[in-house]
Scaffold this motif. Structure first.
Motif, mmCIF file in Angstrom:
data_model
loop_
_atom_site.group_PDB
_atom_site.id
_atom_site.type_symbol
_atom_site.label_atom_id
_atom_site.label_comp_id
_atom_site.label_asym_id
_atom_site.label_seq_id
_atom_site.Cartn_x
_atom_site.Cartn_y
_atom_site.Cartn_z
ATOM 1 N N SER A 197 45.340 32.636 43.412
ATOM 2 C CA SER A 197 45.316 34.085 43.663
ATOM 3 C C SER A 197 44.086 34.735 43.035
ATOM 4 O O SER A 197 43.476 35.624 43.632
ATOM 5 N N GLY A 198 43.722 34.299 41.840
ATOM 6 C CA GLY A 198 42.535 34.837 41.181
ATOM 7 C C GLY A 198 41.267 34.535 41.965
ATOM 8 O O GLY A 198 40.385 35.390 42.097
ATOM 9 N N LEU A 199 41.172 33.314 42.488
ATOM 10 C CA LEU A 199 40.012 32.963 43.313
ATOM 11 C C LEU A 199 39.976 33.793 44.588
ATOM 12 O O LEU A 199 38.913 34.249 45.017
ATOM 13 N N ASP A 200 41.142 34.017 45.185
ATOM 14 C CA ASP A 200 41.207 34.822 46.402
ATOM 15 C C ASP A 200 40.748 36.259 46.128
ATOM 16 O O ASP A 200 39.977 36.829 46.892
ATOM 17 N N SER B 14 41.460 37.512 33.553
ATOM 18 C CA SER B 14 42.000 36.409 34.353
ATOM 19 C C SER B 14 41.007 35.947 35.413
ATOM 20 O O SER B 14 40.884 34.750 35.670
ATOM 21 N N LYS B 15 40.287 36.891 36.027
ATOM 22 C CA LYS B 15 39.271 36.492 37.014
ATOM 23 C C LYS B 15 38.180 35.675 36.344
ATOM 24 O O LYS B 15 37.721 34.669 36.881
ATOM 25 N N LYS B 16 37.746 36.097 35.163
ATOM 26 C CA LYS B 16 36.702 35.368 34.442
ATOM 27 C C LYS B 16 37.174 33.959 34.104
ATOM 28 O O LYS B 16 36.444 32.992 34.290
ATOM 29 N N LEU C 152 36.904 36.294 45.677
ATOM 30 C CA LEU C 152 36.150 36.157 46.929
ATOM 31 C C LEU C 152 36.283 37.379 47.841
ATOM 32 O O LEU C 152 35.352 37.712 48.567
ATOM 33 N N SER C 153 37.424 38.040 47.797
ATOM 34 C CA SER C 153 37.618 39.192 48.681
ATOM 35 C C SER C 153 37.111 40.489 48.069
ATOM 36 O O SER C 153 36.904 41.470 48.766
ATOM 37 N N GLY C 154 36.888 40.494 46.764
ATOM 38 C CA GLY C 154 36.451 41.708 46.081
ATOM 39 C C GLY C 154 34.946 41.881 46.079
ATOM 40 O O GLY C 154 34.188 41.088 46.643
ATOM 41 N N SER D 95 40.795 34.873 53.624
ATOM 42 C CA SER D 95 41.676 34.704 52.473
ATOM 43 C C SER D 95 41.951 33.210 52.306
ATOM 44 O O SER D 95 42.363 32.547 53.265
ATOM 45 N N ILE D 96 41.756 32.705 51.098
ATOM 46 C CA ILE D 96 42.025 31.279 50.858
ATOM 47 C C ILE D 96 43.519 31.003 50.783
ATOM 48 O O ILE D 96 43.923 29.844 50.764
#
Length: 133
Positions: free
Chosen positions: A76-79, A18-20, A82-84, A92-93
């Motif tokens: 949520s995936g973008l957040d 999902s992140k990809k 970026l936080s990982g 946090s976006i």
């Protein structure tokens, strides 16, 4: 550029499917609009402006708007990205006030799509009866 990133993402064990998918989607959108800066190098104000446009303009391969749940999942995936690791951005976006304009644009866009009849709320199915079990 996007192809190189996809190869890097596929070789990175920390990135879930999902992140990809979310990253490739945003990078493709960014490339189509000739936005040069990378997500990792953007300051919160610039990233908020980019996300505001992305949330409103993003469409699926058929050119139709995504559902409310899908857009929230993309955010949520973008957040998480970026936080990982390795970005570890201190913001946090979803929750930080620098991103309030982008989040308000997302909410307004989703409400507008519902008014136009292009995006409906979640459709629940009837529960399975005991006889069918």
């Amino acid at each position: 550029m996007v192809t190189t990133l996809v190869i890097k993402l596929n070789n990175n064990k920390e990135f879930t499917y999902s992140k990809k998918a979310v990253l490739v989607q945003l990078l493709t959108w960014r490339k189509e609009r000739n936005i040069a800066n990378t997500l990792e190098s953007m300051e919160p104000a610039e990233l908020s402006a980019i996300l505001k446009r992305f949330y409103v303009e993003n469409r699926n391969v058929e050119g139709k708007p995504y559902s409310r749940n899908t857009m929230k999942a993309i955010r949520s995936g973008l957040d998480r990205f970026l936080s990982g690791s390795p970005q570890r951005k201190p913001f946090s976006i979803i929750r930080d006030r620098e991103f309030k304009p982008a989040n308000e644009a997302l909410d307004a866009s989703l409400k507008d799509l519902v008014r136009q009849g292009l995006n409906s709320s979640t459709k629940h199915k009837r529960p399975i009866s005991k006889e069918d079990l």
